[in-house]
Design a protein around this motif. Structure first.
Motif, mmCIF file in Angstrom:
data_model
loop_
_atom_site.group_PDB
_atom_site.id
_atom_site.type_symbol
_atom_site.label_atom_id
_atom_site.label_comp_id
_atom_site.label_asym_id
_atom_site.label_seq_id
_atom_site.Cartn_x
_atom_site.Cartn_y
_atom_site.Cartn_z
ATOM 1 N N THR A 152 0.957 -1.237 0.082
ATOM 2 C CA THR A 152 0.029 -0.067 0.007
ATOM 3 C C THR A 152 0.820 1.256 -0.151
ATOM 4 O OG1 THR A 152 -0.134 -0.112 2.399
ATOM 5 C CG2 THR A 152 -1.980 -1.138 0.897
ATOM 6 N N ALA A 153 2.027 1.270 0.720
ATOM 7 C CA ALA A 153 2.958 2.460 0.652
ATOM 8 C C ALA A 153 3.430 2.625 -0.701
ATOM 9 C CB ALA A 153 3.928 2.352 1.704
ATOM 10 N N ALA A 154 3.932 1.619 -1.426
ATOM 11 C CA ALA A 154 4.335 1.671 -2.813
ATOM 12 C C ALA A 154 3.273 2.123 -3.537
ATOM 13 C CB ALA A 154 4.817 0.488 -3.399
ATOM 14 N N ALA A 155 1.928 1.837 -3.632
ATOM 15 C CA ALA A 155 0.831 2.134 -4.309
ATOM 16 C C ALA A 155 0.755 3.793 -4.176
ATOM 17 C CB ALA A 155 -0.618 1.400 -4.019
ATOM 18 N N ARG A 156 0.731 4.302 -2.942
ATOM 19 C CA ARG A 156 0.532 5.685 -2.884
ATOM 20 C C ARG A 156 1.753 6.397 -3.290
ATOM 21 N NH1 ARG A 156 -0.723 3.679 2.610
ATOM 22 N NH2 ARG A 156 1.184 4.390 3.332
ATOM 23 N N LEU A 157 2.686 6.001 -3.128
ATOM 24 C CA LEU A 157 3.925 6.617 -4.001
ATOM 25 C C LEU A 157 3.799 6.719 -5.250
ATOM 26 C CD1 LEU A 157 7.061 7.596 -4.202
ATOM 27 C CD2 LEU A 157 7.693 5.232 -4.589
ATOM 28 N N TYR A 158 3.208 5.585 -5.895
ATOM 29 C CA TYR A 158 3.038 5.721 -7.619
ATOM 30 C C TYR A 158 1.826 6.615 -7.795
ATOM 31 C CZ TYR A 158 5.788 1.611 -7.186
ATOM 32 O OH TYR A 158 6.931 0.633 -6.885
ATOM 33 N N GLU A 159 0.725 6.703 -7.223
ATOM 34 C CA GLU A 159 -0.343 7.580 -7.250
ATOM 35 C C GLU A 159 0.029 8.981 -7.095
ATOM 36 O OE1 GLU A 159 -3.280 5.912 -4.624
ATOM 37 O OE2 GLU A 159 -3.686 4.053 -6.125
ATOM 38 N N ARG A 160 1.036 9.319 -6.294
ATOM 39 C CA ARG A 160 1.367 10.722 -5.863
ATOM 40 C C ARG A 160 2.095 11.183 -7.324
ATOM 41 N NH1 ARG A 160 3.406 9.201 -0.803
ATOM 42 N NH2 ARG A 160 5.443 9.305 -1.585
ATOM 43 N N HIS A 161 2.872 10.272 -8.026
ATOM 44 C CA HIS A 161 3.521 10.622 -9.137
ATOM 45 C C HIS A 161 2.549 10.103 -10.659
ATOM 46 C CE1 HIS A 161 7.357 11.238 -7.751
ATOM 47 N NE2 HIS A 161 7.062 10.553 -6.823
ATOM 48 N N GLY A 162 1.165 10.011 -10.447
ATOM 49 C CA GLY A 162 0.440 10.230 -11.669
ATOM 50 C C GLY A 162 0.075 9.036 -12.013
ATOM 51 N N PHE A 163 0.346 7.715 -11.596
ATOM 52 C CA PHE A 163 0.026 6.350 -11.851
ATOM 53 C C PHE A 163 -1.328 6.316 -11.486
ATOM 54 C CE2 PHE A 163 4.343 6.070 -12.172
ATOM 55 C CZ PHE A 163 4.689 5.299 -13.064
ATOM 56 N N ALA A 164 -2.150 5.428 -12.373
ATOM 57 C CA ALA A 164 -3.551 4.986 -12.122
ATOM 58 C C ALA A 164 -3.587 3.581 -12.219
ATOM 59 C CB ALA A 164 -4.568 5.823 -13.198
ATOM 60 N N ARG A 165 -4.487 3.000 -11.432
ATOM 61 C CA ARG A 165 -4.732 1.567 -11.483
ATOM 62 C C ARG A 165 -5.407 1.226 -12.894
ATOM 63 N NH1 ARG A 165 -4.606 -0.969 -6.523
ATOM 64 N NH2 ARG A 165 -4.158 0.753 -4.898
ATOM 65 N N VAL A 166 -5.043 0.086 -13.545
ATOM 66 C CA VAL A 166 -5.618 -0.180 -14.771
ATOM 67 C C VAL A 166 -6.217 -1.641 -14.760
ATOM 68 C CG1 VAL A 166 -3.818 0.931 -16.197
ATOM 69 C CG2 VAL A 166 -3.561 -1.531 -15.443
ATOM 70 N N ALA A 167 -7.496 -1.812 -15.559
ATOM 71 C CA ALA A 167 -8.417 -2.823 -15.241
ATOM 72 C C ALA A 167 -7.515 -4.185 -15.677
ATOM 73 C CB ALA A 167 -9.454 -2.824 -16.145
ATOM 74 N N ALA A 168 -6.636 -4.333 -16.305
ATOM 75 C CA ALA A 168 -5.664 -5.613 -16.933
ATOM 76 C C ALA A 168 -4.441 -5.216 -17.343
ATOM 77 C CB ALA A 168 -6.649 -6.215 -18.123
ATOM 78 N N PRO A 169 -3.535 -6.386 -16.967
ATOM 79 C CA PRO A 169 -2.207 -6.204 -17.180
ATOM 80 C C PRO A 169 -2.060 -5.774 -18.596
ATOM 81 C CG PRO A 169 -2.566 -8.284 -15.963
ATOM 82 C CD PRO A 169 -3.962 -7.913 -16.562
ATOM 83 N N LEU A 170 -0.841 -5.099 -18.975
ATOM 84 C CA LEU A 170 -0.340 -4.436 -20.303
ATOM 85 C C LEU A 170 1.102 -5.278 -20.587
ATOM 86 C CD1 LEU A 170 -0.635 -0.541 -19.854
ATOM 87 C CD2 LEU A 170 -2.221 -2.250 -20.847
ATOM 88 N N GLY A 171 1.180 -5.484 -21.704
ATOM 89 C CA GLY A 171 2.655 -5.924 -22.263
ATOM 90 C C GLY A 171 2.549 -7.533 -22.144
ATOM 91 N N ALA A 172 3.401 -8.068 -21.910
ATOM 92 C CA ALA A 172 3.708 -9.489 -21.695
ATOM 93 C C ALA A 172 4.968 -9.764 -20.942
ATOM 94 C CB ALA A 172 4.063 -10.096 -23.336
ATOM 95 N N THR A 173 4.463 -9.000 -19.763
ATOM 96 C CA THR A 173 5.563 -9.401 -18.316
ATOM 97 C C THR A 173 5.859 -10.820 -17.776
ATOM 98 O OG1 THR A 173 3.949 -8.857 -16.683
ATOM 99 C CG2 THR A 173 5.192 -7.128 -17.844
ATOM 100 N N GLY A 174 4.685 -11.692 -18.189
ATOM 101 C CA GLY A 174 4.718 -12.931 -17.416
ATOM 102 C C GLY A 174 3.862 -12.885 -16.385
ATOM 103 N N HIS A 175 3.497 -11.740 -15.877
ATOM 104 C CA HIS A 175 2.510 -11.587 -14.438
ATOM 105 C C HIS A 175 1.473 -11.192 -14.661
ATOM 106 C CE1 HIS A 175 6.810 -9.837 -13.538
ATOM 107 N NE2 HIS A 175 6.754 -10.828 -12.812
ATOM 108 N N PHE A 176 0.268 -11.585 -13.575
ATOM 109 C CA PHE A 176 -1.019 -11.492 -13.924
ATOM 110 C C PHE A 176 -1.349 -10.436 -12.677
ATOM 111 C CE2 PHE A 176 0.085 -15.359 -11.733
ATOM 112 C CZ PHE A 176 -0.646 -15.333 -10.487
#
Length: 107
Positions: free
Chosen positions: A83-107
């Motif tokens: 959660t602390a990391a998510a707050r950091l990313y949101e402060r820098h303009g990141f937003a949650r997406v509905a589904a993964p992007l690209g082909a990282t191999g993660h889900f």
């Protein structure tokens, strides 16, 4: 280190005056993403380095490198429990997406 020596990739390390590494983060093209999308990768800090603004400065440095490399968007993946990391990313303009992007191999 080979992954970050590729074109449009970079990795930055947070080290103290004695050279001890306390964290780092990098950017690279998002595999399976468009030419304008990079991925923030491997952003980690020791517990002793957290809460001191290093994450803000490191993320800003990575985003600067991404812009310099010609990227217009940056994607990242994190765990819901970080959660602390998510707050950091949101402060820098990141937003949650509905589904993964690209082909990282993660889900």
């Amino acid at each position: 280190s080979r992954a970050y020596s590729a074109p449009r990739s970079a990795y930055f390390v947070l080290a103290d005056a004695a050279g001890r590494v306390h964290g780092g983060a990098g950017i690279a093209p998002l595999t399976g993403g468009g030419d304008d999308v990079c991925e923030l990768r491997k952003m980690y800090f020791l517990a002793s380095a957290r809460g001191q603004g290093h994450g803000d400065r490191m993320l800003a440095r990575c985003l600067e490198a991404a812009r310099d490399a010609g990227f217009h968007r940056c994607y990242l993946e994190t765990l819901a429990s970080m959660t602390a990391a998510a707050r950091l990313y949101e402060r820098h303009g990141f937003a949650r997406v509905a589904a993964p992007l690209g082909a990282t191999g993660h889900f």
